[in-house]
Scaffold this active site. Sequence first.
Site, PDB file in Angstrom:
ATOM      1  N   TYR A 183     -14.637  35.868  -0.712  1.00 32.90           N
ATOM      2  CA  TYR A 183     -13.714  35.767   0.413  1.00 32.90           C
ATOM      3  C   TYR A 183     -12.372  35.284  -0.112  1.00 32.90           C
ATOM      4  CZ  TYR A 183     -15.641  31.012   0.223  1.00 32.90           C
ATOM      5  OH  TYR A 183     -16.094  29.785  -0.205  1.00 32.90           O
TER       6      TYR A 183
ATOM      7  N   ASP B 181     -26.929  17.338   2.196  1.00 34.08           N
ATOM      8  CA  ASP B 181     -27.749  17.849   1.093  1.00 34.08           C
ATOM      9  C   ASP B 181     -28.871  16.897   0.724  1.00 34.08           C
ATOM     10  OD1 ASP B 181     -26.289  20.155   0.922  1.00 34.08           O
ATOM     11  OD2 ASP B 181     -25.659  19.884  -1.167  1.00 34.08           O
TER      12      ASP B 181
HETATM   13  C1  FAD Z   1     -22.610  27.731  -5.355  1.00 29.06           C
HETATM   14  C2  FAD Z   1     -22.509  27.043  -4.034  1.00 29.06           C
HETATM   15  C3  FAD Z   1     -21.713  27.577  -3.020  1.00 29.06           C
HETATM   16  C4  FAD Z   1     -21.662  26.958  -1.758  1.00 29.06           C
HETATM   17  N1  FAD Z   1     -20.916  27.538  -0.779  1.00 29.06           N
HETATM   18  C5  FAD Z   1     -20.930  26.986   0.478  1.00 29.06           C
HETATM   19  C6  FAD Z   1     -20.203  27.592   1.556  1.00 29.06           C
HETATM   20  O1  FAD Z   1     -19.502  28.602   1.399  1.00 29.06           O
HETATM   21  N2  FAD Z   1     -20.309  27.028   2.809  1.00 29.06           N
HETATM   22  C7  FAD Z   1     -21.063  25.906   3.020  1.00 29.06           C
HETATM   23  O2  FAD Z   1     -21.159  25.449   4.187  1.00 29.06           O
HETATM   24  N3  FAD Z   1     -21.718  25.278   2.001  1.00 29.06           N
HETATM   25  C8  FAD Z   1     -21.672  25.788   0.747  1.00 29.06           C
HETATM   26  N4  FAD Z   1     -22.347  25.179  -0.266  1.00 29.06           N
HETATM   27  C9  FAD Z   1     -23.077  23.909   0.002  1.00 29.06           C
HETATM   28  C10 FAD Z   1     -22.166  22.683   0.131  1.00 29.06           C
HETATM   29  O3  FAD Z   1     -21.339  22.555  -0.991  1.00 29.06           O
HETATM   30  C11 FAD Z   1     -23.026  21.414   0.286  1.00 29.06           C
HETATM   31  O4  FAD Z   1     -24.046  21.651   1.209  1.00 29.06           O
HETATM   32  C12 FAD Z   1     -22.188  20.223   0.761  1.00 29.06           C
HETATM   33  O5  FAD Z   1     -21.215  19.899  -0.187  1.00 29.06           O
HETATM   34  C13 FAD Z   1     -23.102  19.011   1.016  1.00 29.06           C
HETATM   35  O6  FAD Z   1     -22.323  17.897   1.347  1.00 29.06           O
HETATM   36  P1  FAD Z   1     -22.900  16.426   1.105  1.00 29.06           P
HETATM   37  O7  FAD Z   1     -21.813  15.515   1.569  1.00 29.06           O
HETATM   38  O8  FAD Z   1     -24.255  16.305   1.695  1.00 29.06           O
HETATM   39  O9  FAD Z   1     -23.118  16.302  -0.461  1.00 29.06           O
HETATM   40  P2  FAD Z   1     -22.065  16.363  -1.627  1.00 29.06           P
HETATM   41  O10 FAD Z   1     -20.918  17.225  -1.285  1.00 29.06           O
HETATM   42  O11 FAD Z   1     -22.842  16.673  -2.866  1.00 29.06           O
HETATM   43  O12 FAD Z   1     -21.500  14.861  -1.720  1.00 29.06           O
HETATM   44  C14 FAD Z   1     -22.306  13.801  -2.179  1.00 29.06           C
HETATM   45  C15 FAD Z   1     -21.393  12.676  -2.654  1.00 29.06           C
HETATM   46  O13 FAD Z   1     -22.190  11.543  -2.968  1.00 29.06           O
HETATM   47  C16 FAD Z   1     -21.733  10.973  -4.175  1.00 29.06           C
HETATM   48  N5  FAD Z   1     -22.854  10.241  -4.778  1.00 29.06           N
HETATM   49  C17 FAD Z   1     -23.967  10.781  -5.353  1.00 29.06           C
HETATM   50  N6  FAD Z   1     -24.783   9.793  -5.783  1.00 29.06           N
HETATM   51  C18 FAD Z   1     -24.174   8.602  -5.485  1.00 29.06           C
HETATM   52  C19 FAD Z   1     -24.520   7.233  -5.674  1.00 29.06           C
HETATM   53  N7  FAD Z   1     -25.685   6.877  -6.298  1.00 29.06           N
HETATM   54  N8  FAD Z   1     -23.665   6.280  -5.239  1.00 29.06           N
HETATM   55  C20 FAD Z   1     -22.498   6.620  -4.608  1.00 29.06           C
HETATM   56  N9  FAD Z   1     -22.105   7.915  -4.411  1.00 29.06           N
HETATM   57  C21 FAD Z   1     -22.943   8.885  -4.845  1.00 29.06           C
HETATM   58  C22 FAD Z   1     -21.263  12.161  -4.993  1.00 29.06           C
HETATM   59  O14 FAD Z   1     -20.370  11.794  -6.011  1.00 29.06           O
HETATM   60  C23 FAD Z   1     -20.618  13.035  -3.914  1.00 29.06           C
HETATM   61  O15 FAD Z   1     -19.256  12.727  -3.733  1.00 29.06           O
HETATM   62  C24 FAD Z   1     -22.397  25.760  -1.532  1.00 29.06           C
HETATM   63  C25 FAD Z   1     -23.147  25.191  -2.569  1.00 29.06           C
HETATM   64  C26 FAD Z   1     -23.212  25.834  -3.805  1.00 29.06           C
HETATM   65  C27 FAD Z   1     -24.049  25.202  -4.911  1.00 29.06           C
END
Ligand code: FAD
Length: 401
Positions: free
Chosen positions: A218, A295
């Site tokens: 995209y 996640d």
């Molecule tokens: C190839 C790929 C393409 C994708 N494309 C899309 C898309 O187009 N659309 C979509 O909706 N989703 C997409 N996703 C999924 C999306 O990126 C994730 O689902 C999203 O980022 C999850 O958000 P989160 O906040 O749960 O986790 P994350 O974004 O992983 O954030 C977790 C945070 O926690 C921090 N952390 C980890 N452990 C600790 C700790 N022990 N202490 C303190 N901090 C910590 C990390 O540093 C990070 O900043 C894609 C994923 C992949 C792999």
Amino acid sequence: MATDTTTTDVDIAVVGGGIGGLTLALALRERGIDAEVFEQADELREVGAAVALAANGTRILERLGLGDELAAASVVPTELQYRHWRSGTVLAGHPIGAEYARRFGGPFWGIHRASLQRTLSTAWGPERLHLGWCLTGIADGPDGVRLEFGGDRTVRARVVVGADGVRSAVRGYIGGGAPVYSGTSGFRGIVPTGALPSLPAPRAVQFWVGPGAHLLHYAVGETVNFLAVLDGPAEWPHAAGLGEAGPGELDAAFAQWHPAVREMVAAVPQSPRWGLFVLPPPPRWSRGRAVLLGDAAHAMLPHHGQGANQTIEDATVLARCLADTGPQGYGTAFGRYERLRRARTRAVQRAAWDTSAALHLPDGPDAAARDERLRALDGWLGWIHGHDADAAADALTDARR
Ligand SMILES: Cc1cc2nc3c(=O)[nH]c(=O)nc-3n(C[C@H](O)[C@H](O)[C@H](O)COP(=O)(O)OP(=O)(O)OC[C@H]3O[C@@H](n4cnc5c(N)ncnc54)[C@H](O)[C@@H]3O)c2cc1C
């Protein structure tokens, strides 16, 4: 934060300052609840190029007051198209734009992850965002959950939310399986649109689907962001999600494909190979005062572009449930939150898993049946994009009053 010599007291500690943690913090603040966000990184930086946000996520971000800024940084695609891997024939196409926004209650945006992260973290501000705090230990106690961040940094929280991603430390405490490798892997890249003379409809979201692989792309600004997904390797040999690939492996995998696909994968140096993993649902989303989000609860394959969108849905629902009971009523709030989110996220996770195989079918009757399904947008994706997480949460919590 209230501090004594050894321990800091907070009401709600959010571990992880990614998309989920920051959206939750903003959604809590909107409902009059303060939180502290603890992020392991010294600075917020997003790996992995761009993200596609669908109506079920953007309607929530708009409601949080971020719509204008995010819209200005985003590209609204012209269409969602599925194309035959070799001929480029459109197998299914659906307009996106005003009609999509009207139908599903929010726009569709392609946006750089850095822009999304910047908007969220700027809106949250630096005062309650603690960078360089990596959670290393967690234990429940009668008057709060005790969080250890290394050195002598300890926090006692009434509630802790694990928004710490696929390798979540909070999930380790709550209990839940390890990530499961899908048997597929991806390569990513960003290519200037001008380097793609054979690309039809460069501002559409397009899936090129073929035997054993697909390529999704995209537009973001004047570039095209792509994710190429291949079957294999059968086993993932690396400790984490990122690994090496042989020289020219990506070009070779698409050598017989349409010229637009070949131009795209050849236009950038081969990226590392991303092993694509999912996290199966844990037996329970919470334990005592700790709960999971995003996640950490349900990492999914990216084939419906829903990981971030489901995380944003989680955030608004958890904020709604905690606001309803107050942080002291966390047990009730966590129960309602899990009831609202478990089945929904599991269904999307499963659909994304099944889609992987469907997009990799060889030409033949099964592929023709799939194309028929792709042409019915409401059946294929409408149940995902049209979901109103706030309305679902309102309905449940209002019914319990
Ligand atoms: C190839 C790929 C393409 C994708 N494309 C899309 C898309 O187009 N659309 C979509 O909706 N989703 C997409 N996703 C999924 C999306 O990126 C994730 O689902 C999203 O980022 C999850 O958000 P989160 O906040 O749960 O986790 P994350 O974004 O992983 O954030 C977790 C945070 O926690 C921090 N952390 C980890 N452990 C600790 C700790 N022990 N202490 C303190 N901090 C910590 C990390 O540093 C990070 O900043 C894609 C994923 C992949 C792999």
